[in-house]
Design a protein around this motif. Structure first.
Motif, PDB file in Angstrom:
ATOM      1  N   GLY A  65     -55.059  -3.500  11.752  1.00 59.53           N
ATOM      2  CA  GLY A  65     -53.668  -3.043  11.655  1.00 59.53           C
ATOM      3  C   GLY A  65     -53.052  -3.327  10.302  1.00 59.53           C
ATOM      4  O   GLY A  65     -51.848  -3.168  10.123  1.00 59.53           O
ATOM      5  N   SER A  66     -53.868  -3.746   9.337  1.00 63.04           N
ATOM      6  CA  SER A  66     -53.332  -4.086   8.017  1.00 63.04           C
ATOM      7  C   SER A  66     -53.727  -3.031   6.989  1.00 63.04           C
ATOM      8  O   SER A  66     -54.786  -2.410   7.073  1.00 63.04           O
ATOM      9  CB  SER A  66     -53.845  -5.458   7.569  1.00 63.04           C
ATOM     10  N   ARG A  94     -47.953  -0.655  11.093  1.00 65.53           N
ATOM     11  CA  ARG A  94     -48.939  -1.250  10.195  1.00 65.53           C
ATOM     12  C   ARG A  94     -48.282  -2.345   9.364  1.00 65.53           C
ATOM     13  O   ARG A  94     -47.104  -2.277   9.043  1.00 65.53           O
ATOM     14  CB  ARG A  94     -49.558  -0.209   9.241  1.00 65.53           C
ATOM     15  N   ILE A 305     -52.602   7.665   7.729  1.00 64.45           N
ATOM     16  CA  ILE A 305     -52.595   7.443   9.179  1.00 64.45           C
ATOM     17  C   ILE A 305     -52.933   8.699   9.961  1.00 64.45           C
ATOM     18  O   ILE A 305     -53.696   8.662  10.930  1.00 64.45           O
ATOM     19  CB  ILE A 305     -51.222   6.886   9.618  1.00 64.45           C
TER      20      ILE A 305
END
Length: 330
Positions: A65-66, A94, A305
């Protein structure tokens, strides 16, 4: 001796909310679910003392998630861009890790190695050296979007490109139309690439519109650039117009001009290339080329994304303020 409470799990939170594990995770991150559900799940998480374990999440999903964000932060515009990117990524669930490449390819390589070690899910970069092979250190699973230049050694990466030829032409033509003939261009000391308005692009444009152009490399940092501009302005054939490929360099020119007793725009016209928020606050206001920062950030995040296609190169807009005028001595 008090007993330590066991760590709350996502299952505990899902049970309390009456939702599935997936729905609870989505709501907690704010990426799916009604506003009421998102609010209720987050309130329950606070009540239960539930916190996300990033290591467990990475082990379970293979994702952290980074997102790594890299640029040269001594440049004021890139500072602001990093902040905007961080906010946009946060709104999409994020977390951003910002790193300063300091306009140094060697430092940038260390950052890429760090991102790879941290197993970031993606990276948005304003590359110091877009042609470097170290960009291949990021695994193919890692989505990468570059801003300003395409990463030629990492095909398939997303990119947000700038129409620098249009921007340089517009700025130089503005000076020419005011009557300037001897002009200098301050360019950040970075590796030259086809996408950058380097010593190959700008002189051709200047020749076409009848300018005597001198290209002067300068450090990205404003304070360090002052000495370079001061030396330029102390010469007998100093320019009457100065085009700076960043507003940070333009602010250095303001300081150097005043230190050498020159007035802007009477003795020296100055154009920047960012429309940083300080451009309207300095005196006189800085004439500069403005980019649509919100659209640039939106495109970079959407490519990262949503795998959105890259847009056409962005064109800057000339914003006229008080730092340019006709030369006193044509």
């Amino acid at each position: 001796m008090s007993r330590q409470h066991p760590r709350r799990t996502l299952q505990d939170l899902a049970t309390a909310a009456g939702l599935s594990l997936a729905a609870t995770s989505y709501a907690l991150r704010g990426v799916r679910g009604s506003p009421e559900t998102i609010r209720r799940v987050r309130e329950l998480a606070d009540e239960l003392g539930y916190t996300v374990d990033p290591i467990a999440r990475a082990l379970a999903s293979g994702r952290t998630g980074s997102v790594g964000v890299s640029g040269s932060l001594r440049d004021l515009w890139q500072q602001d861009l990093s902040v905007l990117l961080t906010r946009a990524l946060r709104s999409r669930g994020r977390q951003a890790t910002i790193a300063d490449a300091d306009a140094d390819p060697a430092q940038e390589r260390l950052i890429v190695e760090q991102f790879a070690a941290q197993r970031v899910d993606g990276a948005i970069v304003s590359p110091a050296d877009p042609s470097a092979t170290y960009w291949r250190l990021l695994e193919p699973r890692v989505a990468v979007v570059s801003i300003g230049d395409a990463l030629t050694e990492r095909p398939g990466s997303g990119c947000v490109l700038f129409d620098n030829e249009y921007g340089v032409t517009t700025a130089l033509r503005h000076l020419a139309e005011l009557g300037h003939r001897r002009v200098a261009m301050l360019a950040p000391s970075l590796p030259s690439t086809p996408g950058r308005p380097s010593e190959l692009l700008a002189p051709r444009i200047a020749d076409e519109i009848g300018l005597n152009l001198r290209v002067v490399p300068a450090p990205a940092a404003t304070a360090e650039a002052v000495a370079v501009v001061s030396e330029l302005l102390a010469t007998a054939d100093r320019p009457s117009g100065l085009f700076c490929l960043s507003d940070s360099l333009a602010f250095a020119a303001y300081h150097a001009a005043r230190a050498t007793g020159l007035r802007i725009p009477d003795d020296l016209s100055v154009i920047g290339y960012d429309d940083h928020q300080l451009a309207a606050l300095v005196s006189p206001g800085l004439t500069t080329m403005a980019w649509d920062e919100d659209a640039i950030v939106e495109s970079a995040v959407a490519q990262l994304i949503d795998e959105a296609p890259a847009p056409p190169p962005f064109r800057p807009e000339l914003v006229g303020r008080g730092s340019t005028s006709a030369p006193r001595f044509p």
